[in-house]
Design an enzyme around this catalytic site. Structure first.
Site, PDB file in Angstrom:
ATOM      1  N   ASP A  11      53.560   5.333  26.091  1.00 27.54           N
ATOM      2  CA  ASP A  11      53.453   6.238  27.234  1.00 27.54           C
ATOM      3  C   ASP A  11      52.081   6.890  27.362  1.00 27.54           C
ATOM      4  O   ASP A  11      51.812   7.559  28.372  1.00 27.54           O
ATOM      5  CB  ASP A  11      54.502   7.358  27.121  1.00 27.54           C
ATOM      6  CG  ASP A  11      55.906   6.884  27.467  1.00 27.54           C
ATOM      7  OD1 ASP A  11      56.029   5.889  28.204  1.00 27.54           O
ATOM      8  OD2 ASP A  11      56.867   7.510  27.002  1.00 27.54           O
ATOM      9  N   ILE A  21      60.613  12.579  27.526  1.00 28.10           N
ATOM     10  CA  ILE A  21      59.742  12.964  28.647  1.00 28.10           C
ATOM     11  C   ILE A  21      58.275  12.959  28.229  1.00 28.10           C
ATOM     12  O   ILE A  21      57.437  13.636  28.821  1.00 28.10           O
ATOM     13  CB  ILE A  21      60.139  14.329  29.254  1.00 28.10           C
ATOM     14  CG1 ILE A  21      60.308  15.401  28.178  1.00 28.10           C
ATOM     15  CG2 ILE A  21      61.424  14.191  30.077  1.00 28.10           C
ATOM     16  CD1 ILE A  21      60.607  16.793  28.754  1.00 28.10           C
ATOM     17  N   LYS A  55      56.423  13.644  31.460  1.00 25.40           N
ATOM     18  CA  LYS A  55      56.516  12.316  32.055  1.00 25.40           C
ATOM     19  C   LYS A  55      57.984  12.000  32.281  1.00 25.40           C
ATOM     20  O   LYS A  55      58.802  12.170  31.393  1.00 25.40           O
ATOM     21  CB  LYS A  55      55.869  11.289  31.116  1.00 25.40           C
ATOM     22  CG  LYS A  55      55.968   9.834  31.556  1.00 25.40           C
ATOM     23  CD  LYS A  55      57.092   9.023  30.937  1.00 25.40           C
ATOM     24  CE  LYS A  55      57.644   9.427  29.643  1.00 25.40           C
ATOM     25  NZ  LYS A  55      58.885   8.674  29.241  1.00 25.40           N
ATOM     26  N   GLY A 112      56.464  14.092  25.748  1.00 24.09           N
ATOM     27  CA  GLY A 112      55.746  15.279  25.317  1.00 24.09           C
ATOM     28  C   GLY A 112      54.600  14.966  24.382  1.00 24.09           C
ATOM     29  O   GLY A 112      53.463  15.406  24.588  1.00 24.09           O
ATOM     30  N   PRO A 122      60.306  20.032  24.736  1.00 19.64           N
ATOM     31  CA  PRO A 122      60.971  19.702  23.474  1.00 19.64           C
ATOM     32  C   PRO A 122      60.438  18.404  22.882  1.00 19.64           C
ATOM     33  O   PRO A 122      60.000  17.503  23.603  1.00 19.64           O
ATOM     34  CB  PRO A 122      62.446  19.582  23.870  1.00 19.64           C
ATOM     35  CG  PRO A 122      62.439  19.335  25.336  1.00 19.64           C
ATOM     36  CD  PRO A 122      61.234  20.014  25.884  1.00 19.64           C
ATOM     37  N   VAL A 123      60.482  18.314  21.565  1.00 20.93           N
ATOM     38  CA  VAL A 123      59.955  17.164  20.841  1.00 20.93           C
ATOM     39  C   VAL A 123      60.969  16.022  20.859  1.00 20.93           C
ATOM     40  O   VAL A 123      62.181  16.248  20.824  1.00 20.93           O
ATOM     41  CB  VAL A 123      59.624  17.570  19.388  1.00 20.93           C
ATOM     42  CG1 VAL A 123      59.170  16.364  18.576  1.00 20.93           C
ATOM     43  CG2 VAL A 123      58.550  18.652  19.384  1.00 20.93           C
ATOM     44  N   ALA A 124      60.442  14.783  20.934  1.00 23.71           N
ATOM     45  CA  ALA A 124      61.289  13.572  20.877  1.00 23.71           C
ATOM     46  C   ALA A 124      62.420  13.641  21.890  1.00 23.71           C
ATOM     47  O   ALA A 124      63.596  13.485  21.558  1.00 23.71           O
ATOM     48  CB  ALA A 124      61.840  13.379  19.464  1.00 23.71           C
ATOM     49  N   SER A 125      62.051  13.849  23.155  1.00 25.49           N
ATOM     50  CA  SER A 125      63.078  14.116  24.168  1.00 25.49           C
ATOM     51  C   SER A 125      63.054  13.162  25.356  1.00 25.49           C
ATOM     52  O   SER A 125      63.755  13.371  26.330  1.00 25.49           O
ATOM     53  CB  SER A 125      62.930  15.554  24.674  1.00 25.49           C
ATOM     54  OG  SER A 125      61.646  15.754  25.235  1.00 25.49           O
ATOM     55  N   SER A 132      53.134  12.038  23.911  1.00 22.80           N
ATOM     56  CA  SER A 132      52.155  11.186  24.596  1.00 22.80           C
ATOM     57  C   SER A 132      51.309  11.989  25.568  1.00 22.80           C
ATOM     58  O   SER A 132      50.096  11.771  25.685  1.00 22.80           O
ATOM     59  CB  SER A 132      52.875  10.060  25.338  1.00 22.80           C
ATOM     60  OG  SER A 132      53.543   9.197  24.441  1.00 22.80           O
ATOM     61  N   ALA A 133      51.931  12.924  26.283  1.00 27.72           N
ATOM     62  CA  ALA A 133      51.182  13.780  27.194  1.00 27.72           C
ATOM     63  C   ALA A 133      50.209  14.663  26.429  1.00 27.72           C
ATOM     64  O   ALA A 133      49.078  14.897  26.871  1.00 27.72           O
ATOM     65  CB  ALA A 133      52.140  14.636  28.017  1.00 27.72           C
TER      66      ALA A 133
END
Length: 271
Positions: free
Chosen positions: A128, A94, A12, A96, A89-92, A98-99
């Site tokens: 998100d 975008i 995202k 991740g 990547p985690v906690a980035s 939530s997707a």
């Protein structure tokens, strides 16, 4: 008979993110133009007697314990053997997690036959998750529950993360003031029309995130300086930044030129 369902949890990307206020319960009010990139994690589910999750992939080490995939799966009140191939990547910034949660909801719905929950019901998983469950470009408002569809022109994104994590709470705490909502979103005939509109918007979380992790500015500026980059900005609360390109060739060349120690990907901008 064993049933197998697969879902792609695409990255995202917040092309614009205005923080317009804060509710009494502490949740911030957002106004954001969200798109998705054609790169993401992949979640597979097969029928099973218990709910389990196996995580593999290049970014698997960043996940542990009771993550959003399992929390989302439990909302569907079913069982399955889930396998997550972790690419983002985690906690980035975008989406991740939530997707992945949205992918878990879709996989469990396919396996159990249960309907997907409403956006308001999945907000407890994260702001998100509704837009990721919707899976299409949208203007996201409220605390993430209001989604208005937006049609966007074709383009390519280069995503880059310097492999630093930025806690969301301190980023929001660093906001100095709340701003105005996004300007009206017109019909974009070309990617340059989109860029011209974006130049009148911002990501309100970019400055406080850079204060916490100054390397974010280096990532943004490095992307902006690559050949063919039309615009660069941070996504979400960071630390991933995006560069917008008109062509696949330019995007792939730009991604290849980034420092190898960064996580990066070139992908089409998808609705």
């Amino acid at each position: 008979m064993t049933t197998r369902i697969e879902a792609l949890a695409r990255a995202k990307v917040n092309l614009a993110l205005h923080v317009t206020g804060r509710r009494e319960d502490g949740y911030h009010l957002l106004d954001s133009l969200v798109v998705f990139a054609g790169v993401g994690d992949r979640l597979t589910g097969t029928t099973a007697d218990t709910l389990t999750l196996e995580v593999t992939g290049p970014e698997a080490a960043g996940l542990s314990g009771d993550n959003l995939v399992l929390r989302a799966a439990r909302l569907m009140e079913g069982t399955a053997a889930l396998h997550l191939e972790k690419v983002l990547p985690v906690a980035s910034g975008i989406g991740g997690g939530s997707a992945d949660a949205a992918a878990a909801l879709r996989v469990m719905a396919g396996l159990t036959g249960a309907p997907l929950p409403m956006a308001s019901d999945v907000l407890k998983l994260g702001a998100d998750v509704p837009v990721c469950l919707n899976g299409a470009s949208a203007r996201m408002g409220g605390v993430g529950e209001r989604l208005d569809p937006v049609l966007l022109p074709k383009g390519w994104l280069v995503l880059a993360n310097p492999r630093v994590q930025v806690p969301t709470g301190p980023v929001f705490k660093g906001l100095q003031a709340f701003g105005a909502a996004l300007p009206d979103i017109p019909a974009f005939a070309t990617v340059m029309d989109l860029v011209q509109w974006l130049r009148n918007t911002r990501n309100d979380l970019e400055a406080p995130a850079i204060t916490l992790q100054p390397i974010i500015a280096d990532v943004r500026d490095t992307l902006a300086a690559t050949t063919g980059c039309l615009m660069a900005r941070m996504s979400g609360s960071g630390a991933t930044c995006w560069g917008l390109f008109a062509s696949e060739r330019e995007a792939r060349a730009a991604a290849a030129a980034l420092p190898p120690e960064w996580w990066s990907a070139a992908a089409p901008m998808e609705g």
